[in-house]
Design a protein around this motif. Structure first.
Motif, PDB file in Angstrom:
ATOM      1  N   PRO A 165      -3.765  -0.837  -9.409  1.00 46.96           N
ATOM      2  CA  PRO A 165      -3.536   0.250  -8.455  1.00 46.96           C
ATOM      3  C   PRO A 165      -4.807   0.631  -7.690  1.00 46.96           C
ATOM      4  N   VAL A 166      -5.306  -0.297  -6.929  1.00 48.69           N
ATOM      5  CA  VAL A 166      -6.445  -0.080  -6.025  1.00 48.69           C
ATOM      6  C   VAL A 166      -5.935  -0.435  -4.635  1.00 48.69           C
ATOM      7  N   VAL A 167      -6.311   0.322  -3.617  1.00 49.53           N
ATOM      8  CA  VAL A 167      -5.780   0.052  -2.282  1.00 49.53           C
ATOM      9  C   VAL A 167      -6.448  -1.183  -1.684  1.00 49.53           C
TER      10      VAL A 167
ATOM     11  N   ILE B 125       0.846  -1.202   0.000  1.00 47.74           N
ATOM     12  CA  ILE B 125       0.000   0.000   0.000  1.00 47.74           C
ATOM     13  C   ILE B 125       0.879   1.248   0.000  1.00 47.74           C
TER      14      ILE B 125
ATOM     15  N   PRO C 125      -7.555   2.932 -13.229  1.00 51.62           N
ATOM     16  CA  PRO C 125      -6.638   4.074 -13.113  1.00 51.62           C
ATOM     17  C   PRO C 125      -5.302   3.833 -13.807  1.00 51.62           C
TER      18      PRO C 125
ATOM     19  N   ALA D 203      -9.303   7.205  -9.688  1.00 52.37           N
ATOM     20  CA  ALA D 203      -8.045   6.927  -8.984  1.00 52.37           C
ATOM     21  C   ALA D 203      -8.300   5.911  -7.874  1.00 52.37           C
ATOM     22  N   PHE D 204      -7.480   4.861  -7.835  1.00 48.06           N
ATOM     23  CA  PHE D 204      -7.587   3.804  -6.815  1.00 48.06           C
ATOM     24  C   PHE D 204      -8.953   3.128  -6.832  1.00 48.06           C
ATOM     25  N   ASN D 205      -9.595   3.136  -8.001  1.00 47.45           N
ATOM     26  CA  ASN D 205     -10.920   2.541  -8.143  1.00 47.45           C
ATOM     27  C   ASN D 205     -10.985   1.762  -9.452  1.00 47.45           C
ATOM     28  N   VAL D 206     -12.072   1.062  -9.642  1.00 51.31           N
ATOM     29  CA  VAL D 206     -12.335   0.282 -10.855  1.00 51.31           C
ATOM     30  C   VAL D 206     -13.804   0.548 -11.193  1.00 51.31           C
TER      31      VAL D 206
ATOM     32  N   PHE E 260      -4.179  10.826  -2.327  1.00 52.50           N
ATOM     33  CA  PHE E 260      -4.312   9.404  -1.988  1.00 52.50           C
ATOM     34  C   PHE E 260      -5.271   9.163  -0.830  1.00 52.50           C
TER      35      PHE E 260
END
Lengths: 336, 336
Positions: A236-238, A158, B236, B191-194, B168
């Motif tokens: 790139p997803v947390v 992360i 992203p 960002a940081f998603n789908v 972030f």
């Protein structure tokens, strides 16, 4: 065991949130993390270094500290009378170890001989969505492509995504040390990238993550003849794994029947209203307990074929919550 | 036409890079972008507002300014003797319009009546990888899940990803105005998603992007009986679409035969060495011409089933390069 890791922290939160019946609790780790403080139900605990004798008098031991730690300490815990719920892959395919998702195969807990395995995160959410369909319509084939978050690779992954994402213009040259596999020879940036490797490669060209999804699904669903194929991909997803699942049912069904089966299933929430742009996404599923299913549609060529989009928090239902649910089921079934 | 957009800029670069035989060139746009300057082969051009008479004396008109612009101006260009190569979806499924990926169906260019359509980005890279397999082994079924970059939604979508990625810790609450569809009611952070939606939804629950992949693949490969299913997903990633493709061949094949067929195919590069962690990734494919294919493996249940991982730059082979290759083929085939 593994109290300071990403999953360990989530386990602690689930135990608090679900008001798990605890007389006494101990937080264990390797010597490296021992001495850290953990708050639990308003009290401060010091993380202890795990030793075989740490497990004296313990009823339930939740393990999430890597396969080699489980291999070393789980037998010690069992020897001292604990039931181990192991979140690593160490014992998952052992014949004597039930691999359990309580919504799917809780009754397998009766077969336990001291160790119960918690399945791989990407497997858990998929079988939660598939089980109601298999029960009602039978199932012959599953093809899944995953969209997996970096938190599955731990807190350091992360942090690496965070650092890399901060330098948008140099994404290609970003320093990478963690992914796809920390111990592997090559590392690639994950920010603004997609890595089609999770875990190491087996000789057949599949990764171990893919083989886990294939083998664990058959074991949990009690069906060796079910054809399962998986392609596992890191993004790139947390937090929050997504899965594009194609499934062939044994009997014909309508979209409405499939949606109803998903809606009625335990632990699963139907989130499927395309006309209002309602479908699951990882950023919205993070921190929640449910497995969310949307984008349900019939295949245009095979009336028994259906496409699903399945999203869940990989640290919650994919790991910590499922482990705690197993612990609850052990009590409920009077095994402990 | 559409010279200042993400694809328009790539078209200009491809024309320069490939030393396309140009006597004269004009850069057109809407009134909004007219007046901007563009450097081409060391000379400065002023972008002109498109009018019907702009196309007088033009041999080849490359369009990439949205479907409504193509619908309005392409017939005007054809009327004035130009061959239009249209990168929008406006004419792709018209019977009288060939839909061309030169490596796959260059001979369809002979059927053109003034307009040649450039397929959807996600379709182009997939058919480049599938065509050699179809030719050698036949093909009955394709199931694809995509991992698509934001540049497919234009320069504003790239900027939105950049802004969101810089914050972030507030990813969930990031301001979103562009994706999944600018004109749609709801927008979600990327960002940081789908986001499992690209383009609007059709009544059957599939998105138009998914229906494009399904219908265009059948048209380009000249096979209405080929079963194609698609799930299209935005990620992203700035540039470079990835695709997890499951394909069932009509005849048995070995992994080695499939790899060899991919290796021998025009425009396609085999990048498949798992033991050395060699596989395609979008961050590395961005800016390159080739369609990269890796992770090739046989299905564990169906000996005619194979899994592929296909990556290409969606603005290059997925759009600008393919359009310029069509223009080159029109000259080569003496159609112009």
């Amino acid at each position: 065991m593994g109290a300071t890791g990403a999953v360990g922290q989530q386990m602690k939160e689930q135990l608090e949130k679900r008001n798990f019946p605890i007389k006494d609790i101990m937080f264990l780790s390797s010597s490296r993390s021992a001495g850290k403080e953990i708050e639990f139900n308003g009290k401060t605990f010091i993380v202890q270094e795990a030793k075989p004798e740490s497990f004296e008098g313990i009823d339930i031991a939740l393990f999430s500290a890597g396969g080699s730690v489980s291999e070393k300490f789980a037998p010690e815990a069992v020897k001292r009378g604990a039931v181990v719920i192991d979140n690593t892959s160490a014992f998952r395919m052992d014949k004597d170890v039930p691999l359990v998702v309580p919504e799917v195969n809780k009754s397998d807990l009766g077969l336990q001989k001291g160790i119960v395995a918690n399945p791989n995160c990407s497997t858990i959410q998929m079988v939660c969505a598939l089980q109601p369909l298999k029960e009602q319509f039978g199932m012959t084939k599953v093809v899944v492509s995953t969209y997996q978050a970096v938190s599955g690779a731990g807190l350091d992954a992360i942090n690496e995504l965070k650092t890399q994402a901060a330098d948008f213009d140099n994404a290609k040259d970003a320093e990478a040390k963690m992914l796809p596999v920390k111990s592997a020879e090559h590392h690639y940036p994950i920010a603004f990238n997609v890595i089609p490797q999770i875990d190491q490669f087996a000789d057949n060209g599949y990764t171990f993550e893919e083989m886990k999804m294939i083998n664990e699904t058959k074991k949990i669903m009690h069906d060796d003849s079910l054809a399962v194929a998986a392609t596992c991909v890191r993004l790139p997803v947390v937090t929050g794994h997504s899965e594009s699942v194609y499934v062939e049912l044994a009997r014909a069904a309508t979209v409405e029947q499939v949606k109803q089966a998903i809606k009625d299933a335990p632990g699963v929430e139907l989130m499927d209203d395309p006309s209002n742009q309602v479908y699951p996404m990882p950023l919205m599923a993070a921190g929640l307990d449910e497995v969310f299913v949307g984008r349900i549609r019939q295949d245009l060529d095979n009336p028994n074929g259906f496409h699903l989009w399945v999203v869940a928090d990989n640290l919650v239902k994919g790991a910590a919550l499922n482990s705690v649910q197993i612990a609850e089921a052990l009590i409920e079934e009077k095994i402990i």
